[in-house]
Design a protein around this motif. Structure first.
Motif, mmCIF file in Angstrom:
data_model
loop_
_atom_site.group_PDB
_atom_site.id
_atom_site.type_symbol
_atom_site.label_atom_id
_atom_site.label_comp_id
_atom_site.label_asym_id
_atom_site.label_seq_id
_atom_site.Cartn_x
_atom_site.Cartn_y
_atom_site.Cartn_z
ATOM 1 N N LEU A 75 0.789 -1.162 -0.075
ATOM 2 C CA LEU A 75 -0.087 -0.080 -0.055
ATOM 3 C C LEU A 75 0.799 1.162 0.094
ATOM 4 N N ILE A 76 2.167 1.304 0.692
ATOM 5 C CA ILE A 76 3.045 2.431 0.622
ATOM 6 C C ILE A 76 3.170 2.501 -0.841
ATOM 7 N N GLU A 77 3.751 1.368 -1.547
ATOM 8 C CA GLU A 77 4.317 1.684 -2.856
ATOM 9 C C GLU A 77 3.107 2.048 -3.888
ATOM 10 N N TYR A 78 1.939 1.697 -3.757
ATOM 11 C CA TYR A 78 0.868 1.683 -4.300
ATOM 12 C C TYR A 78 0.357 3.366 -4.292
ATOM 13 N N THR A 79 0.700 4.041 -2.982
ATOM 14 C CA THR A 79 0.279 5.213 -2.880
ATOM 15 C C THR A 79 1.307 6.144 -3.607
ATOM 16 N N TYR A 80 2.741 5.620 -3.516
ATOM 17 C CA TYR A 80 3.667 6.374 -3.861
ATOM 18 C C TYR A 80 3.408 6.510 -5.534
ATOM 19 N N GLN A 81 3.090 5.339 -6.037
ATOM 20 C CA GLN A 81 2.838 5.445 -7.598
ATOM 21 C C GLN A 81 1.627 6.397 -8.123
ATOM 22 N N ILE A 82 0.617 6.473 -7.209
ATOM 23 C CA ILE A 82 -0.669 7.393 -7.452
ATOM 24 C C ILE A 82 0.097 9.004 -7.352
ATOM 25 N N PHE A 83 0.849 9.146 -6.291
ATOM 26 C CA PHE A 83 1.221 10.639 -6.282
ATOM 27 C C PHE A 83 2.439 10.940 -7.064
ATOM 28 N N SER A 84 2.975 9.925 -7.627
ATOM 29 C CA SER A 84 4.160 10.226 -8.764
ATOM 30 C C SER A 84 3.473 10.618 -10.018
ATOM 31 N N LEU A 85 2.150 10.284 -10.470
ATOM 32 C CA LEU A 85 1.510 10.853 -11.501
ATOM 33 C C LEU A 85 1.776 12.130 -11.632
ATOM 34 N N PRO A 86 1.728 12.790 -12.920
ATOM 35 C CA PRO A 86 1.646 14.099 -13.388
ATOM 36 C C PRO A 86 0.113 14.625 -13.283
ATOM 37 N N PHE A 87 -0.126 15.655 -12.529
ATOM 38 C CA PHE A 87 -1.289 16.445 -12.312
ATOM 39 C C PHE A 87 -1.579 17.511 -13.073
ATOM 40 N N CYS A 88 -2.653 17.530 -13.681
ATOM 41 C CA CYS A 88 -2.848 19.237 -14.300
ATOM 42 C C CYS A 88 -4.201 19.633 -14.324
ATOM 43 N N GLY A 89 -4.297 20.592 -14.699
ATOM 44 C CA GLY A 89 -5.754 21.354 -14.535
ATOM 45 C C GLY A 89 -6.313 21.269 -13.185
#
Length: 239
Positions: A162-176
């Protein structure tokens, strides 16, 4: 699912915080909702805290079932404290911003406590199965060492993933937009704000649900089905 093409690099915005929109359209009920959820939170703290203390202090309540119940009560306090204090602060101050780090931390702990709850419910169902279906072997099977191992496994099994999964999500680029259409940082509202292809992240979310929610649910269902089956075979007086 979000499969749009990743926008050019110059169009990406590095978000440093998010805005939680939960109940934003109900500002006229701000203090009613604040009072309601505050009462709910206090009830959760007092009821589960009382159960936890009683099961720890009363010498007659030191059997495995109460050991698991104490852990479950403590878990419920942690679970509620992950989301309710932030929601109360947002309702009370109307300052709905949450930093990216705080959002990631909230999501990670929320997922960990959710997984722990499912696993602990499965453990408690197994405990009742052994107690009712194999009562003579119960003291041997559910000894203190086994109980400690089961509880420790429930609390820690999902943490690395779950730590790794959370890191992957918040490593995504966010726009808008940085507005989360929820009252806390959950997986899918966050993924809706991400740019690029989030298919892998969504599939991992469903995988987590199957492994840590559906499998324990089936174990609970199987345990209590067996318990009911055994009880129905007892003479009425013994039942």
């Amino acid at each position: 699912m979000n499969h749009q093409e990743k926008p050019p690099e110059e169009n990406l915005t590095e978000l440093m915080d998010f805005v939680l929109l939960g109940f934003a359209d109900m500002s006229h009920l701000q203090w009613f909702l604040f009072g309601l959820f505050l009462i709910i939170y206090i009830i959760i703290l007092l009821s589960n805290g009382t159960i936890f203390l009683i099961t720890k202090m009363d010498p007659t309540l030191q059997s495995p079932v109460y050991f698991f119940l104490a852990n479950f009560s403590f878990l419920e306090i942690c679970y509620a404290s992950t989301t309710l204090p932030r929601m109360l602060m947002n309702l009370g101050t109307q300052r709905r911003r949450i930093s990216l780090v705080a959002c990631a931390t909230q999501m990670c702990f929320f997922l960990m406590f959710r997984v722990t709850e499912c696993l602990l419910l499965a453990v408690m169902a197994y405990d009742r199965y052994v107690a009712i279906c194999n009562p003579l072997q119960y003291p041997l099977v559910m000894n203190h060492r086994v109980c400690i191992q089961l509880v420790t496994g429930s609390w820690t099994t999902g943490i690395p993933f779950l730590i790794e999964y959370t890191y992957q999500i918040f490593s995504l680029p966010f726009c808008g937009s940085n507005q989360i259409n929820h009252f806390f940082c959950d997986i899918f509202p966050i993924l809706k704000l991400a740019c690029g292809d989030t298919f892998v992240n969504e599939m991992l979310a469903y995988t987590v649900a199957v492994l840590f929610v559906m499998v324990p649910f089936l174990l609970v269902l199987g345990s209590y089905s067996k318990i009911i089956s055994i009880i129905l075979k007892f003479p009425s007086a013994t039942s």
